[in-house]
Scaffold this active site. Structure first.
Site, PDB file in Angstrom:
ATOM      1  N   GLY A  46       0.813  -1.216   0.000  1.00  0.00           N
ATOM      2  CA  GLY A  46       0.000   0.000   0.000  1.00  0.00           C
ATOM      3  C   GLY A  46       0.844   1.263   0.000  1.00  0.00           C
ATOM      4  O   GLY A  46       0.553   2.223  -0.723  1.00  0.00           O
ATOM      5  N   CYS A  47       1.893   1.275   0.789  1.00  0.00           N
ATOM      6  CA  CYS A  47       2.741   2.460   0.877  1.00  0.00           C
ATOM      7  C   CYS A  47       3.524   2.680  -0.414  1.00  0.00           C
ATOM      8  O   CYS A  47       3.757   3.826  -0.816  1.00  0.00           O
ATOM      9  CB  CYS A  47       3.674   2.352   2.080  1.00  0.00           C
ATOM     10  SG  CYS A  47       2.757   2.338   3.645  1.00  0.00           S
ATOM     11  N   THR A  48       3.893   1.603  -1.086  1.00  0.00           N
ATOM     12  CA  THR A  48       4.573   1.723  -2.369  1.00  0.00           C
ATOM     13  C   THR A  48       3.611   2.294  -3.409  1.00  0.00           C
ATOM     14  O   THR A  48       3.971   3.200  -4.171  1.00  0.00           O
ATOM     15  CB  THR A  48       5.132   0.358  -2.824  1.00  0.00           C
ATOM     16  OG1 THR A  48       6.092  -0.071  -1.853  1.00  0.00           O
ATOM     17  CG2 THR A  48       5.795   0.456  -4.186  1.00  0.00           C
TER      18      THR A  48
END
EC number: 1.11.1.24
Length: 157
Positions: A46-48
């Protein structure tokens, strides 16, 4: 639980190290608008997705007068790897003690699979040229967030 910030509040100033260990101070961006987004952990799916979405929209955000800063509790070394792996072109800042996240209301109680714990709440805060919060969004989704933020800010592609 930390207090979430509201539109019109003064943005708490901070100085945090970037992925190269250089100090970055929020107040040094006065005179321009700043998007500060808080994310839980570098190099996770998700953060990527979110970081790459900001990267891919950076030119149009910049053209609209916005600087982007990403903040996570990751150590500098992990941020450096993430920046290199994903060719990120905006500063990622390390908030290992989560003091800045707490000051912005982005650190607090979370629930996942029936468990309650303290952690980083995916959040985005937009700060105007005078250092005032113009938009604060909490519990945002990683996927599609930048497109929604662009709409909320009135930025067309």
């Amino acid at each position: 639980m930390t207090q979430q910030l509201d539109q019109g509040a003064t943005a708490p100033d901070f100085t945090l190290p970037d992925a190269q260990g250089n100090p970055v101070t929020l107040s040094s961006f006065r005179g321009g608008d700043v998007i500060v987004y808080f994310y839980p952990a570098a190099a996770t799916p998700g953060c990527t997705t979110q970081a790459c979405d900001f990267r891919d929209n950076l030119a149009s955000l910049g053209a609209a007068g916005f600087t982007v800063l990403g903040i996570s509790p990751d150590p500098v070394e992990k941020l450096a790897d993430f920046v290199e792996q994903e060719a990120l072109t905006f500063p990622l800042l390390s908030d290992e003690d989560h003091g800045v996240a707490a000051a912005y209301g982005a650190w607090g109680e979370k629930k996942n699979y029936g468990k309650t714990y303290e952690g980083l709440i995916r959040s985005t805060v937009v700060i105007d040229a005078e250092g005032t919060i113009s938009l604060a969004q909490y519990n945002v989704r990683a996927t599609g967030h930048v497109a929604k933020l662009r709409r909320d800010l009135g930025i067309d592609r």
